[in-house]
Scaffold this motif. Structure first.
Motif, PDB file in Angstrom:
ATOM      1  N   MET A 156       0.824  -1.279   0.064  1.00  0.00           N
ATOM      2  CA  MET A 156      -0.063  -0.021   0.056  1.00  0.00           C
ATOM      3  C   MET A 156       1.018   1.258  -0.019  1.00  0.00           C
ATOM      4  N   SER A 157       0.569   2.192  -0.760  1.00  0.00           N
ATOM      5  CA  SER A 157       1.350   3.508  -1.026  1.00  0.00           C
ATOM      6  C   SER A 157       1.015   4.203   0.278  1.00  0.00           C
ATOM      7  N   GLU A 158       2.297   5.090   0.533  1.00  0.00           N
ATOM      8  CA  GLU A 158       2.109   6.010   1.884  1.00  0.00           C
ATOM      9  C   GLU A 158       2.341   7.346   1.606  1.00  0.00           C
ATOM     10  N   LEU A 159       1.524   8.211   1.952  1.00  0.00           N
ATOM     11  CA  LEU A 159       1.754   9.621   1.502  1.00  0.00           C
ATOM     12  C   LEU A 159       2.117  10.240   2.670  1.00  0.00           C
ATOM     13  N   LYS A 160       2.990  11.123   2.829  1.00  0.00           N
ATOM     14  CA  LYS A 160       3.456  12.051   3.972  1.00  0.00           C
ATOM     15  C   LYS A 160       2.864  13.514   3.822  1.00  0.00           C
ATOM     16  N   THR A 161       2.400  13.932   4.884  1.00  0.00           N
ATOM     17  CA  THR A 161       1.720  15.333   4.884  1.00  0.00           C
ATOM     18  C   THR A 161       2.161  15.877   6.007  1.00  0.00           C
ATOM     19  N   GLN A 162       2.154  17.179   6.171  1.00  0.00           N
ATOM     20  CA  GLN A 162       2.191  18.050   7.559  1.00  0.00           C
ATOM     21  C   GLN A 162       0.825  18.188   8.260  1.00  0.00           C
ATOM     22  N   LEU A 163      -0.335  18.409   7.484  1.00  0.00           N
ATOM     23  CA  LEU A 163      -1.569  18.337   8.091  1.00  0.00           C
ATOM     24  C   LEU A 163      -2.406  17.650   7.169  1.00  0.00           C
ATOM     25  N   LEU A 164      -3.126  16.707   7.974  1.00  0.00           N
ATOM     26  CA  LEU A 164      -4.025  15.816   7.267  1.00  0.00           C
ATOM     27  C   LEU A 164      -5.566  16.340   7.886  1.00  0.00           C
ATOM     28  N   VAL A 165      -6.390  16.930   7.341  1.00  0.00           N
ATOM     29  CA  VAL A 165      -7.688  17.303   7.570  1.00  0.00           C
ATOM     30  C   VAL A 165      -8.892  16.284   7.394  1.00  0.00           C
ATOM     31  N   ILE A 166      -9.356  15.782   8.423  1.00  0.00           N
ATOM     32  CA  ILE A 166     -10.510  14.744   7.955  1.00  0.00           C
ATOM     33  C   ILE A 166     -11.801  15.223   7.982  1.00  0.00           C
ATOM     34  N   GLY A 167     -12.372  15.331   6.983  1.00  0.00           N
ATOM     35  CA  GLY A 167     -13.779  16.044   6.830  1.00  0.00           C
ATOM     36  C   GLY A 167     -13.763  17.211   6.101  1.00  0.00           C
ATOM     37  N   VAL A 187      -1.678   7.633   5.045  1.00  0.00           N
ATOM     38  CA  VAL A 187      -1.560   8.933   5.246  1.00  0.00           C
ATOM     39  C   VAL A 187      -0.566   9.177   6.497  1.00  0.00           C
ATOM     40  N   ARG A 188       0.792   9.598   6.492  1.00  0.00           N
ATOM     41  CA  ARG A 188       1.368   9.813   7.758  1.00  0.00           C
ATOM     42  C   ARG A 188       1.521  11.375   7.926  1.00  0.00           C
ATOM     43  N   PHE A 189       1.041  11.669   8.978  1.00  0.00           N
ATOM     44  CA  PHE A 189       0.749  13.061   9.385  1.00  0.00           C
ATOM     45  C   PHE A 189       1.662  13.733  10.476  1.00  0.00           C
ATOM     46  N   ASP A 190       1.837  14.962  10.325  1.00  0.00           N
ATOM     47  CA  ASP A 190       2.632  15.546  11.614  1.00  0.00           C
ATOM     48  C   ASP A 190       1.459  15.848  12.903  1.00  0.00           C
ATOM     49  N   HIS A 191       0.356  16.461  11.901  1.00  0.00           N
ATOM     50  CA  HIS A 191      -0.920  16.813  12.809  1.00  0.00           C
ATOM     51  C   HIS A 191      -2.055  16.646  11.906  1.00  0.00           C
ATOM     52  N   ALA A 192      -3.229  16.241  12.709  1.00  0.00           N
ATOM     53  CA  ALA A 192      -4.506  15.813  12.066  1.00  0.00           C
ATOM     54  C   ALA A 192      -5.553  16.800  12.597  1.00  0.00           C
TER      55      ALA A 192
END
Ligand code: NAD
Length: 472
Positions: free
Chosen positions: A1-12, A136-141
């Motif tokens: 499975m691919s993995e994405l790195k992001t600083q901020l993940l917003v769900i919704g 998705v790997r995030f620093d913050h969500a």
């Protein structure tokens, strides 16, 4: 499975989530926004605030054309093309959500259509609509998954039982409709259906419509609602709902304890909403959920998991879009390391009925509950020139004041356009204005906004358009 790195993940991606994502991108963060819909918008745009306001606009035109006979203009009964009305409303929604999609792109916010669940405090799995999934790997969500309608318990599913979502789809205009719940949604959607031709009855289990709102405002609204609704049943419980293929039989438990029965083409259930906090994998993080299902947060909207924030309906009452957007900006500022807290003195609330009811800051009801002494300065719209020219003197403006410091603590209005007027109250409360500031601010004539200035003048016993000398 691919993995994405992001600083901020917003769900919704409702007004909380997309406002947060866009602001974070504007501050230079690298942002991923996830939602199950094709574009940002959330409940507010797809099946809430926006479609309901489009339909309420149509309803207002119907009622204004009817009222015009009072000053010599008579129209024929309106012919309503439901398909065209529905298409127009849907078009408003798709234009707005499409534009939000474009705004996300312009800001380089990575939008993923899918459902996100937490695997741990730093990773979420997104199940995409095409069946694939991505971590998705995030620093913050920021969690902004909103709320959903509460159904009536123990009732079998039926296309004749609507909730706010299916009610807004406007499949048909039933000849009779029972609205269960005399709150925001029940009264707004009840108004739409009544003006489009349904015989609407409202059943509310408490003793009054819009529980929590000041009674003097509700009385003005109720008087007009009685002219468009077939009946308003207060203090009445729905004991049983029996849908058949053609209609719905409802058994009521009346205030005197007796039962009665009535049959309706359709019923619309609007008895409140609950937060969407389950199925998010929160148990894999340190975030905690309260017994009512809200995610526990601090003043910066940080959950008990330091990397995860929560905003909007999922983070607590009031469940209002503008409160969510504001919380989103606070959360982003906190993530950006800015000094910030969520501490509004006045969150405006607007019920978009006709007349509208709006309030902000302290209400008289709340002051009573808290045993707080307040001074109240009122101005009736019967004395407003602008209200007379609109043939709508059914309004009232009031200021809730600290009797010692004369500070404006709250404002409340019932009347057409109250929702637009209330922002002045928000500013007055937030700026720490005293009643004299409101009195001295020149308001344009003739407008209903003058009722705010005249309420302030009335506090001193010299409102120009009413004679009510101040008692010494
Ligand atoms: P609400 O809490 O405003 O009203 C629900 C009403 O249903 C209450 O009056 C309650 O006493 C009544 N009720 C509950 N159970 C009942 C039963 N079994 N029988 C009869 N009555 C019953 O909830 P809503 O209208 O569903 O709206 C949900 C939320 O959505 C609101 O809290 C509001 O914040 C938000 N909303 C806001 C707007 C707006 O800002 N204009 C519009 C729509 C919704």
């Amino acid at each position: 499975m691919s993995e994405l790195k992001t600083q901020l993940l917003v769900i919704g991606a409702g007004p909380g989530g997309y406002a947060a994502a866009f602001y974070a991108a504007d501050l230079g963060m690298q942002v991923t926004l996830v939602d199950t819909e094709l574009n940002p918008g959330g409940v507010c745009l797809y099946r809430g605030c926006i479609p309901s306001k489009a339909l309420l606009h149509a309803a207002k035109i119907v009622s204004e054309s009817r009222d015009a006979k009072n000053f010599g203009i008579t129209f024929n009964e309106p012919r309503i093309d439901v398909d065209k009305l529905r298409a127009w409303k849907n078009d408003v929604v798709s234009k707005m959500t499409g534009n939000l999609g474009l705004l996300a792109k312009s800001r380089k916010v990575a939008f993923i259509q899918g459902k996100a669940t937490f695997i741990d405090s730093k990773t979420a799995k997104v199940q995409k609509v095409d069946g694939s999934s991505q971590n998705v790997r995030f620093d913050h969500a920021i969690l902004a998954t909103g709320s959903r309608p509460i159904p009536l318990p123990n009732i079998s599913d039926s296309p004749l039982i609507l909730n706010s979502t299916t009610g807004l789809e406007l499949q048909t205009i039933p000849s009779s409709l029972l609205v269960v719940g005399g709150g925001y949604i029940g009264l707004e959607l009840g108004t739409v259906y009544a003006e489009l031709g349904s015989a609407v009855s409202v059943v509310e289990m408490t003793q009054g419509l819009l529980p929590g709102a000041d009674r003097d405002l509700v009385t003005v609204l109720e008087k007009r609602l009685k002219t468009i609704f077939k009946s308003i049943m207060l203090g009445t419980k729905v004991a049983k709902v029996e849908p058949t293929a053609k209609n719905v039989k409802v058994t009521f438990e009346n205030p005197d304890g007796k039962t009665s029965q009535e049959t309706y083409d359709k019923i619309l259930v609007a008895i409140g909403r609950k937060p969407n906090s389950s199925d998010l994998g929160l148990e894999n993080t340190k975030a905690k959920v309260t017994p009512k299902g809200f995610v526990q947060i601090d003043l910066q909207r940080r959950t008990t998991d330091p990397a995860i924030f929560a905003i909007g309906d999922i983070a607590g009452e009031p469940m209002l879009a503008h409160k969510a957007s504001h919380e989103g900006r606070v959360a982003v500022d906190a993530i950006a390391g800015k000094k910030t807290v969520f501490e509004p003195k006045a969150i405006p609330a607007v019920v978009f009925t006709d007349p509208e009811i709006a309030w902000c800051g302290l209400t008289e009801t709340q002051a009573k509950q808290e045993n707080r002494t307040v001074a109240v300065a009122k101005f009736p719209w019967g004395a407003s020139g602008r209200a007379m020219t609109l043939n709508r003197t059914d309004g009232l403006t009031k200021l809730i004041l600290d009797p010692d410091t004369q500070r404006v603590l709250g404002m409340a209005i019932v009347g057409p356009g109250a929702g637009e007027l209330i922002s002045e109250g928000v500013l007055a409360v937030e700026m720490g204005s005293v009643v004299e500031d409101v009195k001295l601010a020149i308001h344009p004539h003739p407008t209903t906004s003058e009722t705010i200035m005249e309420a302030a003048e009335g506090f001193f016993g010299h409102a120009t358009h009413i004679y009510r000398p101040k008692k010494s």
